[in-house]
Design a protein around this motif. Structure first.
Motif, mmCIF file in Angstrom:
data_model
loop_
_atom_site.group_PDB
_atom_site.id
_atom_site.type_symbol
_atom_site.label_atom_id
_atom_site.label_comp_id
_atom_site.label_asym_id
_atom_site.label_seq_id
_atom_site.Cartn_x
_atom_site.Cartn_y
_atom_site.Cartn_z
ATOM 1 N N LEU A 51 0.952 -1.282 0.037
ATOM 2 C CA LEU A 51 -0.094 0.120 0.047
ATOM 3 C C LEU A 51 0.911 1.007 -0.002
ATOM 4 C CD1 LEU A 51 -3.171 0.655 0.347
ATOM 5 C CD2 LEU A 51 -2.737 0.888 2.576
ATOM 6 N N ALA A 52 0.526 2.217 -0.873
ATOM 7 C CA ALA A 52 1.366 3.459 -0.785
ATOM 8 C C ALA A 52 0.601 4.823 -1.004
ATOM 9 C CB ALA A 52 2.404 3.183 -2.032
ATOM 10 N N ARG B 251 3.033 1.482 5.853
ATOM 11 C CA ARG B 251 2.734 0.070 6.538
ATOM 12 C C ARG B 251 1.363 -0.070 6.461
ATOM 13 N NH1 ARG B 251 7.690 -0.953 8.926
ATOM 14 N NH2 ARG B 251 9.127 0.949 9.141
ATOM 15 N N TRP B 252 0.815 -1.514 6.790
ATOM 16 C CA TRP B 252 -0.376 -1.859 6.897
ATOM 17 C C TRP B 252 -0.506 -1.364 8.264
ATOM 18 C CZ3 TRP B 252 -2.792 -3.239 2.450
ATOM 19 C CH2 TRP B 252 -1.868 -3.610 1.352
ATOM 20 N N ALA B 253 -2.027 -1.190 8.458
ATOM 21 C CA ALA B 253 -2.690 -0.621 9.715
ATOM 22 C C ALA B 253 -2.173 -1.723 10.977
ATOM 23 C CB ALA B 253 -3.911 -0.649 9.908
ATOM 24 N N ASP B 254 -2.130 -3.010 10.583
ATOM 25 C CA ASP B 254 -1.825 -3.879 11.701
ATOM 26 C C ASP B 254 -0.476 -4.079 12.035
ATOM 27 O OD1 ASP B 254 -1.124 -5.478 9.661
ATOM 28 O OD2 ASP B 254 -2.417 -7.068 9.904
ATOM 29 N N GLU B 255 0.450 -3.222 11.332
ATOM 30 C CA GLU B 255 1.841 -3.247 11.570
ATOM 31 C C GLU B 255 2.310 -2.190 12.674
ATOM 32 O OE1 GLU B 255 3.899 -5.085 7.478
ATOM 33 O OE2 GLU B 255 3.596 -3.001 7.633
ATOM 34 N N LEU B 256 1.381 -1.240 12.960
ATOM 35 C CA LEU B 256 1.483 -0.290 14.019
ATOM 36 C C LEU B 256 1.349 -0.639 15.082
ATOM 37 C CD1 LEU B 256 0.334 2.982 12.358
ATOM 38 C CD2 LEU B 256 2.554 1.986 12.442
ATOM 39 N N ARG B 257 2.161 -0.609 15.990
ATOM 40 C CA ARG B 257 2.061 -1.006 17.606
ATOM 41 C C ARG B 257 1.100 0.105 18.260
ATOM 42 N NH1 ARG B 257 7.941 -3.415 19.406
ATOM 43 N NH2 ARG B 257 7.783 -5.062 18.268
ATOM 44 N N GLN B 258 0.434 -0.452 19.264
ATOM 45 C CA GLN B 258 -0.282 0.750 20.124
ATOM 46 C C GLN B 258 0.813 1.039 21.326
ATOM 47 O OE1 GLN B 258 -3.301 2.150 19.586
ATOM 48 N NE2 GLN B 258 -3.101 1.018 17.370
#
Length: 286
Positions: free
Chosen positions: A147-148, A163-170
């Motif tokens: 995705l870009a 980065r895909w949304a699920d690759e970001l940590r909370q």
């Protein structure tokens, strides 16, 4: 620059042939490992755990192990995936520029028109600039569907992989759960410091000091030989034992006081400089 990918941007019925180039490069000095006893180069080799032989990179496949079975994926298997064969940058939607979270940004690439007429490229560039929109796109690059975002920078279309949304940590920190009281005086001093340091961001004025010092050290060793005392190049450096924990208000007041002292010192120097400038020059003897 060398193009690393060729394809086309597609949005609606418009097709824009493009070449893709990496927009960034590493400036780090490349170091390798050596044996401290004799300086011999340390090299890593790939060995097969079954036959024990050294394996060339051309004979290495990828595999997935689920704990019980191993699935081997050859280069041909990966190349056969539909997404890998795609040579399109597909526009999914156009979103307001400010909606792109900087946390999502990854690598940057330039897009160059790859046709006799750049009209379609210029059209897309102009409409993005005038509508203040960023295109969200999808493309296959280096064996990954990515995705870009695609936007305009200095009259060039720039693709930045996301980065895909699920690759970001909370960020879930217990230390931020406590109630913190900020005094009025603390806020006033903090705002004063921010106002003093306000500026337009110009990345060119910042340099990688570590890499500069590393290159200086390497050059000195090349000129003077390997038996060189590091202190002779950079001078004695005091060891950093960690910052002292002090009161927030005290730190803010100290910052403001230092700023005022620096300003006062600068003001005192100005009259002396003006007086020196007015002093008549001595005549040379005939």
């Amino acid at each position: 620059m060398r193009a690393i990918w060729k394809g086309s941007i597609t949005f609606g019925l418009v097709n824009v042939p493009v070449k893709l180039y990496s927009a960034t490069e590493e400036h780090d000095l490349e170091l390798h490992q050596v044996h401290d006893a004799d300086g011999g180069r340390i090299r890593y080799q790939r060995h097969c755990e079954v036959c024990g032989k050294k394996v060339e990179y051309a004979h290495i496949d990828k595999a997935f192990d689920d704990g019980e079975q191993t699935v081997v994926l050859t280069a041909e298997d990966l190349a056969a995936l539909p997404a890998e064969r795609s040579r399109e940058i597909e526009v999914l939607e156009f979103v307001p520029n400010e909606q792109i979270d900087p946390m999502l940004l990854d690598r940057s690439y330039f897009l160059e028109p790859d046709s006799k007429s750049p009209k379609a490229y210029v059209l897309l560039r102009r409409v993005l600039a005038e509508t203040e929109r960023t295109a969200i796109v999808k493309l296959s690059l280096r064996q990954r569907t990515r995705l870009a975002s695609m936007r305009v920078q200095d009259d060039v279309l720039v693709v930045q992989t996301l980065r895909w949304a699920d690759e970001l940590r909370q960020a879930d920190f217990d230390s931020l759960d406590t109630d913190v009281r900020i005094g009025t005086r603390e806020m006033e001093l903090a705002r004063s410091i921010v106002a003093d340091l306000e500026a337009d961001f110009e990345p060119e004025q910042y340099v990688d000091e570590y890499q500069q010092q590393l290159r200086t050290l390497v050059e000195a060793k090349l000129e003077q030989g390997d038996a060189l005392d590091t202190a002779a190049t950079f001078g004695e450096q005091e060891e950093d034992e960690g910052g002292e924990v002090i009161d927030l208000l005290e730190a803010l007041q100290a910052s403001v006081a230092k700023k005022k002292a620096d300003a006062a010192g600068s003001a005192k120097k100005q009259p002396a400089k003006r007086a020196a400038a007015k002093k008549p020059a001595k005549k040379k003897p005939a």
